[in-house]
Design a protein around this motif. Structure first.
Motif, PDB file in Angstrom:
ATOM      1  N   TRP A 115       1.125  -1.056  -0.157  1.00  0.00           N
ATOM      2  CA  TRP A 115      -0.400  -0.462  -0.180  1.00  0.00           C
ATOM      3  C   TRP A 115       0.807   1.025   0.138  1.00  0.00           C
ATOM      4  CZ3 TRP A 115      -0.708   3.502   4.037  1.00  0.00           C
ATOM      5  CH2 TRP A 115      -2.076   4.409   3.831  1.00  0.00           C
ATOM      6  N   ASN A 116       0.741   2.290  -0.975  1.00  0.00           N
ATOM      7  CA  ASN A 116       1.406   3.448  -1.065  1.00  0.00           C
ATOM      8  C   ASN A 116       0.343   4.569  -0.341  1.00  0.00           C
ATOM      9  OD1 ASN A 116       3.507   2.595  -2.872  1.00  0.00           O
ATOM     10  ND2 ASN A 116       1.595   2.454  -4.452  1.00  0.00           N
ATOM     11  N   ASP A 117       1.298   4.975   0.818  1.00  0.00           N
ATOM     12  CA  ASP A 117       0.210   5.996   2.244  1.00  0.00           C
ATOM     13  C   ASP A 117       0.103   7.734   0.797  1.00  0.00           C
ATOM     14  OD1 ASP A 117       2.247   7.061   2.421  1.00  0.00           O
ATOM     15  OD2 ASP A 117       2.745   6.211   3.893  1.00  0.00           O
ATOM     16  N   PRO A 118      -0.744   8.616   0.955  1.00  0.00           N
ATOM     17  CA  PRO A 118      -0.228   9.248   0.597  1.00  0.00           C
ATOM     18  C   PRO A 118       0.650  10.466   1.059  1.00  0.00           C
ATOM     19  CG  PRO A 118      -2.927   9.066   1.673  1.00  0.00           C
ATOM     20  CD  PRO A 118      -1.896   7.923   1.807  1.00  0.00           C
ATOM     21  N   LYS A 119       1.550  10.115   1.908  1.00  0.00           N
ATOM     22  CA  LYS A 119       2.291  10.671   2.249  1.00  0.00           C
ATOM     23  C   LYS A 119       3.808  10.109   1.455  1.00  0.00           C
ATOM     24  CE  LYS A 119       0.901  12.163   6.500  1.00  0.00           C
ATOM     25  NZ  LYS A 119       1.417  12.184   8.608  1.00  0.00           N
TER      26      LYS A 119
END
Length: 125
Positions: free
Chosen positions: A71-75
């Motif tokens: 998962w690529n987080d928004p940050k």
């Protein structure tokens, strides 16, 4: 893969979305009885019903697949998640070590799902 242990906890089925549900459970795995491991599994969709015939304290044999997600987080960071998805659960008869669960119903498969390839090893380690 499979693992035998004592069923400790079974959660209620969670309806995550209109088309997805899951049910979590924990077994005590005591390969070394002095240091037992507590392993959490999940059953998804129609497999949630596999737990209906078992209660806390039962010895069970859990057949499962290891699932991993990225998962690529928004940050901009990356996180990885693992889950153990159960697809078959048998009761274990303590005196013989054989399966003791009631017979499977016609709509409950007794083999690993066909979409799992035994020869495919896509794990990164």
């Amino acid at each position: 893969m499979n693992i035998k242990g004592k069923l400790l906890e079974v959660s209620d089925t969670q309806q995550i979305s209109d088309s997805f549900k899951k049910r979590e459970f924990v077994i005590e795995y005591a390969e070394n009885p002095q240091y037992p491991e507590f392993v959490k599994f999940e059953a998804i969709q129609d497999k949630c019903a596999l737990l209906d015939t078992f209660k806390s304290g039962d010895e069970i044999d859990v057949y499962f697949n290891i699932k991993g997600r990225k998962w690529n987080d928004p940050k901009g960071g990356v996180k990885y998640f693992n889950s153990l998805q159960a697809w078959k659960i048998d009761g274990v008869n303590a005196s013989t070590g054989s399966a003791g669960a009631p017979p499977a119903s016609p709509d409950m498969p007794t083999e690993e799902p066909g979409w799992v390839s035994e020869n495919e090893d896509d794990l990164p380690f």
